[in-house]
Enzyme design. Structure first.
Site, short mmCIF file in Angstrom:
data_model
loop_
_atom_site.label_atom_id
_atom_site.label_comp_id
_atom_site.label_asym_id
_atom_site.label_seq_id
_atom_site.Cartn_x
_atom_site.Cartn_y
_atom_site.Cartn_z
N HIS B 188 19.61 19.97 -18.19
CA HIS B 188 19.33 20.60 -19.49
C HIS B 188 20.48 20.22 -20.42
O HIS B 188 21.62 20.60 -20.17
CB HIS B 188 19.27 22.12 -19.27
CG HIS B 188 19.06 22.92 -20.51
ND1 HIS B 188 17.82 23.31 -20.92
CD2 HIS B 188 19.93 23.42 -21.41
CE1 HIS B 188 17.93 24.02 -22.04
NE2 HIS B 188 19.20 24.12 -22.35
N ASP B 314 7.81 23.99 -19.49
CA ASP B 314 8.99 24.83 -19.69
C ASP B 314 8.61 26.31 -19.63
O ASP B 314 9.17 27.15 -20.34
CB ASP B 314 9.70 24.50 -21.01
CG ASP B 314 11.19 24.83 -20.96
OD1 ASP B 314 11.69 25.15 -19.86
OD2 ASP B 314 11.84 24.80 -22.01
#
Lengths: 317, 433
Positions: B188, B314
């Site tokens: 990330h 997500d």
């Protein structure tokens, strides 16, 4: 003197959440109404009955002495029953959420809620969950509409008009709801708005707010009719946004020398509370060009005007 | 076990198989959990006795979706989502494989936790579930996990989930070590210091709302660092969720020099932009935040060109308590596993992306990246297959979603197209009636 009997305009919305969305006519209408309350407030008998029987709750999640007392006096002068609730003594400390508080208060049937909250958008969120009218008394870095209205009233009374004036807002624009509300309001009324601040205290995209942006007080204040100073929070002056309060005062604090860059008849404003010696020098704050005390007086009148206008939209009004 | 599944023949379907760039009318026969045959005119005559024959005229048959990035709350946050509820949502959305994230409680940072998740999934989930394992112990960003043992236990990649590893040395070592196991590192890319108190895309819109902004540089800086470290270390690196045009420039340069670098974008960042935050809609509060319209359009284009490899949901279930708050105080995240395909179809209907590109980025490429079965309709492959009606119009009602949490940014959205059947390993896991 009983001015409540006069025919008066109403706001289109049930709430006063921000300057954004208010028309020029609504703003002017509020200011005109506030003028009447200024006169009333200078009388010995100040009590009105517009809000008789109404309940006003001042719900402050963020400490404030002057705004809260200003709203309290405004409500009482219009005859409302006013209750103050501040976060220090409320169950928000016990983990109750903002919306739980809203629902609880709503069940007590208030007519007007005056709300201040440290988070942008919180007052808007709360307004959707209650049946009464809500006045935003400051939400995060978003809006503080009654402050902008009282500033406008102060300017109008001293300069006769707002249209065409050059008004310079100096200081922590990034975190300031006062700056946002003022920029919108003053633009709506036709002023030329400038902002002056170090780049770290300017929000990204500020140049698209309809303002001229300066990073230097001499340039920014040049030819200004009004110099509006903003408070710099203590936690932001020691290296995080500016290196020190001393350096900030050197470059951005308003002293007599810097005020000299503005027009000779320029007037100085500050929403308070002031950090003397950080953003403003005492000689300027207390000087002949200062409108700071008058702003406080206008605050009560403007809040009465806002309460009065919203009361026209209340149930059974 | 396999023999109790009735064979299925999908007839007259528009068969789209991105693994072969195939888009043609035909029949698809599924038996014993596998795709047996896919061609024109298999017909009812040529199939085993007892075969369920499904007329798929005017419908699309495609490989089931593989979602590379979904947060499931098991273990530790079952009130938000269990493997069972996530898998129900997945099946309803045409997702046949969930790759769940390790930021659970405890985190998936030791082999027994991988084992736990796999066993729970086997017992409760109706789609395939593969966990990613933590890249660092306790997701603390300090020491790498047992990459070899975790991989052997069944972890398909290594990531700290929604956390970024700020220590460049840690990422470098992990990439270097992971190389020996051919393990994929998924990261990330959001520098937490640059994110600071930011809660939405930095710019005029955030400034008007009085919200602190997250600069695009928070992402670009970390992505740039990572691709340089990946080049140094030589391991396989995947950027978990990139959002802005500037990142695409970094990615383009990196990919030209290094085939081991890949990237995903979330469905939210190709279908929504910062304006969708509107007046403080917390369901549109995401990390990384929704960006500008130009960024969104650039991300869609990058999917078509293949610069961005995959689209992920997500999926991040957040309950009412963490979303019904002032914007800055609300948790980021949106559910998406059930809506990623239909949200993506909006782009297809708008002519922004081809159906082939969308399906490739949601099935074939994810399978390739993780070395998973699926993502193809080749004969002999696992029968993870979806049937989609591209045209049916409907309005999304979040109460109808199968996820335990209802934090969808698409509530009340007008959608066109929906999954009518999801087949997982030859068994119908979902059917829309």
């Amino acid at each position: 003197m009983n001015i409540a009997q006069k025919p008066t305009f109403v706001l289109r919305q049930r709430h006063l959440l921000g300057i954004e969305g208010l028309s020029r006519e609504e703003i002017t209408g509020l200011l005109d109404r506030a003028e009447e309350f200024v006169e009333l407030n200078r009388q010995i008998e100040k009590k009105q009955s517009t809000l008789r029987g109404r309940t006003q709750i001042n719900l402050f999640f963020e400490a404030s002495t002057r705004t809260q007392s200003s709203f309290e006096i405004a409500g009482k002068r219009l005859g409302a029953d006013v209750m103050n609730m501040s976060v220090g003594s409320s169950s928000m400390r016990k983990g109750e959420t903002l919306l739980d508080t809203a629902i609880t208060l709503n069940a007590m049937h208030p007519d007007i809620l005056v709300v201040r909250h440290h988070a942008s958008g919180a007052v808007d969120l709360l307004a959707r969950k209650v049946d009464c009218s809500v006045i935003n008394a400051g939400d995060g870095a978003h809006e503080h509409p009654t402050q902008a209205l009282l500033d406008a009233l102060t300017i109008r009374r001293n300069k006769g008009t707002i249209e065409g004036l050059t008004i310079t807002i100096c200081g922590d624009i990034l975190h300031s709801r006062v700056a946002r509300s003022n920029i919108i309001l003053l633009n709506t009324l036709g002023a030329r708005v400038r902002v002056v601040a170090p780049s770290t205290l300017l929000p990204s995209g500020i140049e698209r707010f309809g303002v001229d942006v300066f990073r230097d007080m001499r340039e920014g204040l040049h030819n200004s009719d009004i110099v509006m100073m903003l408070r710099l929070q203590r936690e932001r002056m020691n290296g995080s946004f500016v290196p020190s309060s001393a350096e900030y005062f050197h470059y951005f604090g308003l002293d007599e020398r810097k005020l000299g860059y503005a027009k000779p008849d320029a007037l100085v404003m500050h929403p308070g509370p002031m950090n003397r010696g950080v953003e403003i020098d005492s000689s300027v704050a207390d000087g002949t060009q200062s409108l700071i005390r008058e702003q406080v007086e206008m605050g009560v009148a403007v809040r009465m005007a806002a309460l009065d206008a919203l009361s026209r939209n209340l149930r059974n009004a | 076990m396999l023999s109790d599944r009735r064979p299925i023949l999908l007839t007259n379907a528009r068969i789209i198989d991105p693994s072969r760039n195939l888009d043609s009318i035909g029949d698809l026969l599924i038996a014993d959990g596998l795709i047996r045959d896919s061609k024109r005119g298999i017909g009812a005559a040529g199939v085993p006795e007892g075969t369920e024959i499904v007329d798929c005229r005017d419908k699309v048959v495609a490989p089931g979706l593989i979602d590379l990035r979904a947060f499931v709350g098991e273990p530790g946050a079952e009130y938000r989502e269990t493997l069972a509820s996530a898998s129900q949502a997945a099946a309803a959305g045409g997702v046949t494989t969930i790759v769940c994230q390790p930021d659970t409680n405890p985190p998936i940072d030791e082999p027994p936790v991988v084992d736990f998740v796999l066993r729970r999934a086997r017992d409760t989930a109706i789609v395939h579930v593969h966990p990613m394992a933590a890249l660092t112990k306790g997701l603390r960003g300090e020491e790498m996990t047992e990459i070899g043992l975790l991989k052997a236990a069944g972890a398909v990649a290594f990531t700290d989930g929604a956390k970024s590893v700020t220590n460049a040395q840690v990422i470098r070592r992990a990439l270097t070590y992971a190389r020996d196991f051919d393990a994929l590192i998924v990261h990330h890319t959001e520098d937490p210091n640059l994110v600071g108190e930011g809660v939405m895309n930095e710019g005029e819109f955030a400034a008007r709302l009085g919200l602190s902004g997250v600069p695009k540089a928070a992402e670009v800086v970390m992505l740039e660092r990572d691709v340089r470290l990946a080049a140094l270390a030589g391991g396989r690196y995947h950027a978990a969720s990139i959002t802005c045009a500037e990142s695409l420039e970094v990615l383009r340069r990196a990919k030209e020099a290094n085939p081991n670098i890949t990237a995903s974008v979330s469905i939210n960042h190709i279908t929504l932009n910062e304006v969708d935050v509107g007046s403080y809609r917390t369901f549109c509060k995401l990390a990384p935040p929704l960006r500008e319209e130009t960024d969104r359009a650039a991300m869609v284009e990058a999917l078509t060109s293949g610069l961005v490899d995959a689209v992920v949901s997500d999926h991040d279930p957040q309950d009412v308590e963490t979303k019904r708050l002032p914007f800055a105080e609300a948790s980021p995240g949106a559910i998406g596993i059930e809506t990623m395909l239909v949200a993506g179809l909006r782009l297809v209907h708008n002519g922004e992306i081809s159906l082939m590109s969308l399906l490739k980025a949601t099935s074939t490429r994810p399978a390739e990246l993780l070395g998973l079965p699926g993502g193809t309709l080749r004969a002999g492959s696992v029968a993870d297959v979806i049937v989609v009606d591209l045209d049916v119009p409907w309005v999304l009602d979040r109460a109808q979603l199968k996820s335990k949490c209802k934090n969808t940014p698409f509530d009340e959205a007008r959608l066109q197209g929906r999954v009518v059947r999801t087949i997982v390993a030859g068994r119908t896991a979902y059917e829309y009636v």
